[in-house]
Design a protein around this motif. Structure first.
Motif, mmCIF file in Angstrom:
data_model
loop_
_atom_site.group_PDB
_atom_site.id
_atom_site.type_symbol
_atom_site.label_atom_id
_atom_site.label_comp_id
_atom_site.label_asym_id
_atom_site.label_seq_id
_atom_site.Cartn_x
_atom_site.Cartn_y
_atom_site.Cartn_z
ATOM 1 N N ALA A 398 -13.037 -8.803 -1.548
ATOM 2 C CA ALA A 398 -13.437 -9.467 -0.307
ATOM 3 C C ALA A 398 -14.934 -9.672 -0.188
ATOM 4 O O ALA A 398 -15.374 -10.475 0.640
ATOM 5 N N PHE A 399 -15.757 -8.957 -0.947
ATOM 6 C CA PHE A 399 -17.210 -9.117 -0.849
ATOM 7 C C PHE A 399 -17.809 -8.942 -2.233
ATOM 8 O O PHE A 399 -17.197 -8.382 -3.154
ATOM 9 N N TYR A 400 -19.064 -9.404 -2.363
ATOM 10 C CA TYR A 400 -19.704 -9.417 -3.677
ATOM 11 C C TYR A 400 -21.170 -9.023 -3.561
ATOM 12 O O TYR A 400 -21.773 -9.054 -2.481
ATOM 13 N N LEU A 497 -18.307 -3.014 2.678
ATOM 14 C CA LEU A 497 -17.576 -3.380 3.890
ATOM 15 C C LEU A 497 -16.684 -2.229 4.315
ATOM 16 O O LEU A 497 -16.144 -1.487 3.485
ATOM 17 N N GLU A 498 -16.530 -2.110 5.617
ATOM 18 C CA GLU A 498 -15.632 -1.089 6.157
ATOM 19 C C GLU A 498 -14.203 -1.388 5.723
ATOM 20 O O GLU A 498 -13.756 -2.543 5.742
ATOM 21 N N LEU A 499 -13.496 -0.337 5.318
ATOM 22 C CA LEU A 499 -12.115 -0.502 4.875
ATOM 23 C C LEU A 499 -11.207 -0.829 6.046
ATOM 24 O O LEU A 499 -11.407 -0.346 7.164
ATOM 25 N N TYR A 555 -14.084 -0.035 -2.527
ATOM 26 C CA TYR A 555 -14.444 -1.461 -2.577
ATOM 27 C C TYR A 555 -13.258 -2.356 -2.219
ATOM 28 O O TYR A 555 -13.240 -3.531 -2.550
ATOM 29 N N ALA A 556 -12.279 -1.783 -1.522
ATOM 30 C CA ALA A 556 -11.010 -2.479 -1.317
ATOM 31 C C ALA A 556 -10.845 -3.052 0.086
ATOM 32 O O ALA A 556 -9.734 -3.175 0.587
ATOM 33 N N ALA A 557 -11.964 -3.422 0.737
ATOM 34 C CA ALA A 557 -11.844 -4.114 2.022
ATOM 35 C C ALA A 557 -11.045 -5.400 1.833
ATOM 36 O O ALA A 557 -11.105 -6.033 0.776
ATOM 37 N N GLU A 558 -10.306 -5.776 2.883
ATOM 38 C CA GLU A 558 -9.381 -6.904 2.748
ATOM 39 C C GLU A 558 -9.899 -8.167 3.428
ATOM 40 O O GLU A 558 -10.709 -8.124 4.353
ATOM 41 N N VAL A 559 -9.399 -9.281 2.958
ATOM 42 C CA VAL A 559 -9.719 -10.595 3.526
ATOM 43 C C VAL A 559 -9.117 -10.705 4.921
ATOM 44 O O VAL A 559 -8.059 -10.143 5.211
ATOM 45 N N PRO A 871 -15.593 -1.974 -9.584
ATOM 46 C CA PRO A 871 -14.818 -2.179 -8.350
ATOM 47 C C PRO A 871 -13.432 -2.773 -8.647
ATOM 48 O O PRO A 871 -12.445 -2.378 -8.054
ATOM 49 N N THR A 872 -13.395 -3.773 -9.544
ATOM 50 C CA THR A 872 -12.121 -4.419 -9.896
ATOM 51 C C THR A 872 -11.574 -3.774 -11.167
ATOM 52 O O THR A 872 -12.132 -3.941 -12.259
#
Length: 921
Positions: A398-400, A497-499, A555-559, A871-872
């Motif tokens: 969701a972010f970079y 980003l906040e999860l 690093y798994a915040a969602e869209v 992260p990925t």
């Protein structure tokens, strides 16, 4: 060949369902109402008289664009041009000016003399009907005394007779059943030519009996047939042949003295047959169209018997039409909008007011083909809605951070999934900053409705909000509603980003994702065996296509959910409005496309001609036809980065002629507001390590050398390097069936040379024929049939067919119409010729940008290197279940204790789902 006439009628366009026009007519200056004034839509039967308060109401099938006219005896006539723009109710005010110098009826009658009588006779022959027209016996001007004639001697040009009328001409047409009020605006009679124009209001007469009614009906349909409007509409509908029109280009380069009166001798010499599909009709919006004509067109009216003095061996009328500007504009009904754009002569120039019909007239019986095609054409918005497509994309996270790689995956959405093979195979992806300025512009292929791509962000990008836009050229015809967008942030390296809370573990609809996994350790990484099941609410396994993203927990915040596939599918419920109209400037792309313009060397040379295109050293090649405006379009090339395309037109002696220019595709400039997505930025805690998806790290880990595999397969058994076919006929059928039966099994129509609905609606050539590995592309259809049907099936080893929507991905433009691969028992079994050299003499060379190259996500890093934390952890944009189950192996770095797995896609039935899975490992 007859005289030349401009017959002027004013603007009218596209009738729809019943609407209402109301308004008032008043005297200018005093504001007093004018009762019993006439208000009407020009050249139609739609009109009304005002009441005692000067008010009027008109109801009926009102055009999209029309001229509303108000008149009152002794006052000026006023008209307003109106665009309805989908409105069902329209209000208009008119103010008419009193004419103090208006002559009385007695004064006008007194002006009659012999000269006036001669001019009146001339006027009737030009205005009402030519002398030999029998319809002239049934039409009369009831008030001819309102006409006045004057000889005009201009300083420049020829002398002419001008007719004027201060009151509307009242015309009774007993042949067609109309009373016409004609407001003459200009009439000029020159030697050998004439023109007139004005505004007309038609009122239908009441028939005395059923025989009179039938006579009027037959007369109306007789005069609609072979009219300019009938011809123009058939050009729009591409059905000139079924409507009885045969078209030829009359070559201006042939001197008259070199022509003969033998029609069949002149074909191919002074007259060249014209195929309607090559006459370009461009939508201009608002229900209007521009038809491009190649020079002078000779029209043969095949449905009418007629003695002509032009050819000795044909017996039907002939007309000629010329567009001085190279085009003319019409509305949806075929009505000529600007009469000076088209000059007609011959049979089409004969009709006058005696044969004129209101523009809201459409034939009933005897025009079945026209009516059916016309209804389809008038329901264009329904057809266009059926052809809509819209990309949906998702990213690996969701972010970079600056310098990271964005991996993309997604799928196409179609208003009608059956049209997938007919629609785009190229998607454009733009990344914009907050000012909507493009930073990256990439191009990726669409394969089986799926999208996969990637791009590397610059390490100099600043923190901020960015926007990803995805579209096809075809979807641009429909505007913003068919363009996908996805906002995303770029953060500083000390931010995350906040999860999201995991209450989003739900599945949209009744679908569920069941997961199982096991972990095994190795010296350099941990191996996760992951199993996913897609099942419905009854626990039945269902097959689906989806993407899988495995991320390190932090690093798994969602869209934002509004950009997920489920929300995207709401687009399927939003049909086009009835009022939708588009120029449809952007065609469907089947691969990398080349658009251009052909220019003949001679000033009056043919613009419609075959154009040859060659990619590189004959990696791909094809031939397309330019249309009557010189435009050509070639789509289907398959290459990455930039390649050289050679282009030329060749004559029958294979000599190049003329020149071409490439028209580059201009990506859209996006305007408006920047969409916002809700998220919370946090400073990374000291316990959370900083990881990044830098592409160069993945390059170091990627396996470039693979062990060779020994094989005893022949090149024929490997399908000559072309991959697996999607249909095949083997020895058991070849030994027992005829070729016709075998082609039936393959669902191949030898008449149309098409497979099922593959390339439905497209004008395609013959499929690519490959015999014992030797390619035979772009064959003439008759030659293709002769070779194919000439095989004795029992002498063949196999027939293999490639006719899905990736045929042109493998075979390029040559395989656009499908591929038939034949292996004979005595075949040479040679592979594709890779040693061909291309002689570019006579060609113009152009660099053309192809698909964007990108580094695919490395799912299988080398086993002998310690796996670095990223992260990925895993990315699969093309996940597919088999019997409802998906299995994969994920290499997890040591030090990663928690994973979030996102699974998002849809079933084969089109039902969307999304689920977040959390694993403690």
């Amino acid at each position: 060949m007859g005289q030349f006439f401009f017959i002027w009628f004013f603007l009218i366009s596209g009738f729809s369902f019943s609407q209402t026009i109301t308004g008032t007519v008043r005297e200018k200056g005093t504001g007093l109402p004018l009762p019993f004034a006439n208000v009407f839509i020009n050249n139609t039967t739609l009109g009304a008289a005002t009441d005692v308060d000067g008010k009027f109401v008109i109801q009926g099938n009102v055009p999209d664009q029309f001229e509303l006219v108000a008149s009152f005896v002794g006052f000026s006539t006023v008209s307003h041009t109106i665009e309805r723009k989908g409105r069902q109710a329209i209000f208009q005010k008119f103010e008419l000016e009193f004419l103090e110098d208006n002559l009385t009826e007695v004064e006008l009658k007194a002006k009659r003399d012999k000269s006036w009588e001669r001019n009146l006779k001339m006027f009737k022959e030009v205005f009402l009907a030519i002398p030999e027209d029998t319809f002239g016996n049934y039409i009369e001007i009831l008030n001819p005394w309102v006409l006045d004639f004057e000889k005009i001697n201009p300083d420049l040009g020829f002398n002419y007779i001008q007719a004027t009328a201060q009151q509307p001409l009242k015309i009774l047409n007993k042949a067609l059943g109309y009373q016409i009020e004609y407001y003459l605006q200009d009439f000029r009679k020159l030697r050998g030519a004439a023109l007139f124009f004005g505004k007309a209001f038609y009122k239908e007469l009441v028939p005395e009996d059923s025989l009179t009614l039938e006579k009027w009906r037959e007369g109306k349909e007789l005069n609609y047939r072979n009219s300019v409007r009938h011809l123009a509409l058939s050009l729009l509908l591409k059905n000139t042949i079924s409507q009885g029109f045969d078209l030829y280009e009359a070559r201006a380069t042939i001197p008259k003295e070199d022509r003969t009166d033998d029609f069949y001798y002149e074909i191919g010499k002074s007259i060249i047959p014209v195929k309607t599909e090559f006459i370009y009709a461009k939508p201009l919006g608002n229900g209007t169209y521009r038809i491009f004509l190649p020079e002078r067109i000779e029209v043969h009216h095949l449905n009418k018997d007629w003695l002509n003095d032009y050819y000795i061996n044909i017996y039907h009328p002939i007309s000629w039409i010329v567009a001085p500007s190279g085009f003319f504009d019409v509305d949806r009904n075929g009505t000529l909008l600007h009469p000076t754009q088209l000059v007609v002569s011959g049979y089409l120039s004969r009709p006058r007011v005696a044969r004129s019909l209101p523009l809201d007239f459409l034939p009933d019986e005897g025009f079945t083909d026209l009516k059916e095609d016309f209804q389809v054409f008038r329901s264009r918005y329904l057809t266009l809605n059926n052809l809509r497509e819209k990309p949906w994309l998702s990213t690996n996270k969701a972010f970079y951070y600056p310098g990271e790689t964005i991996w993309l995956g997604g799928m196409m959405n179609y208003q009608n999934s059956l049209m997938q093979d007919t629609l785009s195979r190229v998607v454009y992806v733009d990344v914009l900053d907050e000012q909507l300025k493009p930073l990256y512009q990439e191009t990726f292929p669409i394969k089986n409705g799926k999208i996969s791509g990637g791009l590397v962000l610059s390490d100099t990008l600043r923190k901020g909000n960015y926007l990803l836009k995805a579209y096809t050229r075809w979807s641009l015809n429909y505007g913003e509603m068919d363009i996908f967008e996805l906002p995303f942030p770029i953060l500083n390296s000390n931010e995350i980003l906040e999860l999201n809370n995991l209450n989003d573990e739900r599945v949209f609809g009744d679908l569920d994702i069941i997961s199982e996994f096991s972990i095994a350790d190795s010296s350099t990484f941990r191996m996760m065996d992951l199993l996913l099941k897609v099942q419905d609410d009854l626990e039945n396994l269902v097959d689906a296509n989806f993407l899988v993203s495995v991320l390190e927990e932090n690093y798994a915040a969602e869209v934002d959910p509004k950009y997920q596939l489920e929300s995207m599918l709401e687009w399927l419920d939003k049909d086009l409005p009835e009022t939708f109209d588009s120029e449809m400037l952007h065609p469907v792309e089947y691969g990398i496309s080349v658009e251009g313009k052909f220019f003949p060397k001679k000033k009056r040379g043919d613009l419609a001609t075959p154009i040859t295109l060659v990619q590189g050293e004959l990696q791909d090649y094809g031939m397309v036809n330019s249309d009557s405006s010189g435009r050509f379009w070639a789509s289907g090339f398959q290459f990455q980065d930039t390649s050289q395309i050679a282009i030329a037109a060749f004559d029958e002696k294979m000599r190049s002629f003329g020149s071409v220019e490439i028209v580059p595709f201009k990506r859209p400039l996006f305007m408006g507001s920047f969409p916002r997505s809700s998220y919370q930025i946090l400073l990374r805690s000291e316990e959370t390590e900083a990881f990044s998806d830098f592409s160069q790290d993945y390059i170091l880990l990627e396996e470039f050398v693979k062990e060779g595999m020994k094989t005893t397969e022949t090149i024929a058994e490997r399908n000559f390097g072309y991959g697996d076919p999607n249909q095949e006929v083997g020895p058991s059928d070849l030994e027992t069936k005829t070729m016709a039966e075998i082609l039936g099994l393959l669902r191949f129509n030898v008449s149309t040379l098409k497979f099922r609905n593959y390339t439905f609606g497209d004008q395609t050539g013959s499929p690519l024929l490959i015999i014992d590995g030797a390619s035979m592309p772009f064959m003439q259809k008759d030659a293709f049939r002769e070779i194919l049907l000439g095989f004795e099936p029992s002498q063949l080893l196999s027939i293999k067919v490639y006719n899905d929507n990736i045929s042109n991905v493998v075979f390029g433009m040559a395989g656009y119409a499908g591929v038939i691969m034949i292996e004979t028992k005595k075949g040479s079994r040679t592979g594709p010729d890779s040693d061909r050299k291309f002689n570019s003499e006579g060609f113009q060379l152009f660099p053309v940008k192809g698909f964007s190259s990108f580094l695919e996500f490395p799912k299988n890093p080398p086993s002998d290197q310690y796996l670095k934390i990223k992260p990925t952890i895993y990315w699969e944009p093309d996940g597919q279940t088999s019997d409802g189950i998906y299995r994969t192996k994920v290499k997890v770095p040591y030090g990663v204790n928690q994973l979030r797995i996102r699974v998002e896609g849809r079933t084969l039935d089109g039902e969307a789902f999304s689920k977040i899975l959390k694993f403690d490992i």
